[in-house]
Scaffold this active site. Structure first.
Site, mmCIF file in Angstrom:
data_model
loop_
_atom_site.group_PDB
_atom_site.id
_atom_site.type_symbol
_atom_site.label_atom_id
_atom_site.label_comp_id
_atom_site.label_asym_id
_atom_site.label_seq_id
_atom_site.Cartn_x
_atom_site.Cartn_y
_atom_site.Cartn_z
ATOM 1 N N ASP A 52 20.535 -14.099 -4.887
ATOM 2 C CA ASP A 52 20.873 -14.168 -6.323
ATOM 3 C C ASP A 52 21.251 -15.601 -6.691
ATOM 4 O O ASP A 52 20.842 -16.128 -7.725
ATOM 5 C CB ASP A 52 22.038 -13.236 -6.654
ATOM 6 C CG ASP A 52 21.649 -11.766 -6.538
ATOM 7 O OD1 ASP A 52 20.445 -11.458 -6.641
ATOM 8 O OD2 ASP A 52 22.555 -10.932 -6.341
ATOM 9 N N GLU A 89 16.478 -1.710 -6.114
ATOM 10 C CA GLU A 89 17.168 -2.400 -7.197
ATOM 11 C C GLU A 89 16.355 -2.294 -8.474
ATOM 12 O O GLU A 89 15.130 -2.382 -8.450
ATOM 13 C CB GLU A 89 17.338 -3.895 -6.850
ATOM 14 C CG GLU A 89 18.308 -4.145 -5.729
ATOM 15 C CD GLU A 89 18.682 -5.627 -5.596
ATOM 16 O OE1 GLU A 89 18.227 -6.460 -6.398
ATOM 17 O OE2 GLU A 89 19.452 -5.929 -4.669
ATOM 18 N N HIS A 98 20.586 -6.591 -12.882
ATOM 19 C CA HIS A 98 19.978 -5.889 -11.758
ATOM 20 C C HIS A 98 21.037 -5.039 -11.088
ATOM 21 O O HIS A 98 22.230 -5.202 -11.345
ATOM 22 C CB HIS A 98 19.265 -6.851 -10.803
ATOM 23 C CG HIS A 98 20.143 -7.701 -9.935
ATOM 24 N ND1 HIS A 98 20.806 -8.809 -10.406
ATOM 25 C CD2 HIS A 98 20.455 -7.611 -8.622
ATOM 26 C CE1 HIS A 98 21.473 -9.363 -9.413
ATOM 27 N NE2 HIS A 98 21.293 -8.651 -8.310
ATOM 28 N N HIS A 128 22.842 -3.214 -7.651
ATOM 29 C CA HIS A 128 23.116 -3.320 -6.215
ATOM 30 C C HIS A 128 23.373 -1.911 -5.695
ATOM 31 O O HIS A 128 24.483 -1.406 -5.818
ATOM 32 C CB HIS A 128 24.339 -4.214 -5.955
ATOM 33 C CG HIS A 128 24.045 -5.670 -5.943
ATOM 34 N ND1 HIS A 128 24.990 -6.628 -5.690
ATOM 35 C CD2 HIS A 128 22.875 -6.337 -6.142
ATOM 36 C CE1 HIS A 128 24.422 -7.829 -5.725
ATOM 37 N NE2 HIS A 128 23.144 -7.680 -6.015
HETATM 38 ZN ZN ZN Z 1 21.658 -9.066 -6.343
#
Ligand code: ZN
Length: 142
Positions: free
Chosen positions: A93, A22, A80, A82
């Site tokens: 999260d 990530e 961010h 995925h």
């Molecule tokens: Zn995430």
């Protein structure tokens, strides 16, 4: 939230470089008008063991905060990626989220952008994310 096509491309480039891990970073901008992104600042994902987590160091937070101050902006969001997963917030999260901040999640497969969603934490007794519409704007509109 409003973002330019060029900024979104910067995020996808970062996500592609970091794949299969990530990537993460900051969205600097203004909270007015449901959030307007002015600058993208990359951060280093400190999480080493797993590919489905991200951690940003306090030093990088401080640096982003200073950059925002200098530019008379605020950290309005965190982005961010995925990798190979939909742009839906994970349990982690949710646990790490702060109120008022926009969370942009970009889903990627290798170099390929899939889709992006923006979320914001609501906490009125029940902690949950609400979907924030993302508007791609022309640079000239900033
Ligand atoms: Zn995430």
């Amino acid at each position: 939230m409003k973002i330019t096509d060029a900024q979104l491309k910067q995020i996808y480039a970062h996500a592609a470089e970091s794949y299969p891990r990530e990537c993460c970073g900051f969205l600097l901008g203004k909270f007015t008008d449901n959030g307007i992104v002015y600058e993208i600042h990359r951060a280093t994902n400190q999480h080493q063991e797993r590919t489905d987590r991200f951690v940003i160091s306090p030093e990088e937070f401080a640096k982003a905060h200073n950059s925002a101050d200098d530019a008379e902006l605020e950290i309005i969001g965190i982005y961010h990626s995925h990798p190979d997963w939909p742009p839906i917030p994970s349990q982690t999260d949710m646990e790490n989220a702060w109120k008022d901040v926009f969370y942009l999640i970009a889903s990627v497969h290798e170099k390929m952008p899939l889709n992006t969603n923006v979320w914001r934490l609501v906490d009125d007794g029940i902690r949950r994310f609400e979907f924030v519409p993302l508007e791609i704007i022309d640079k000239n509109e900033l």
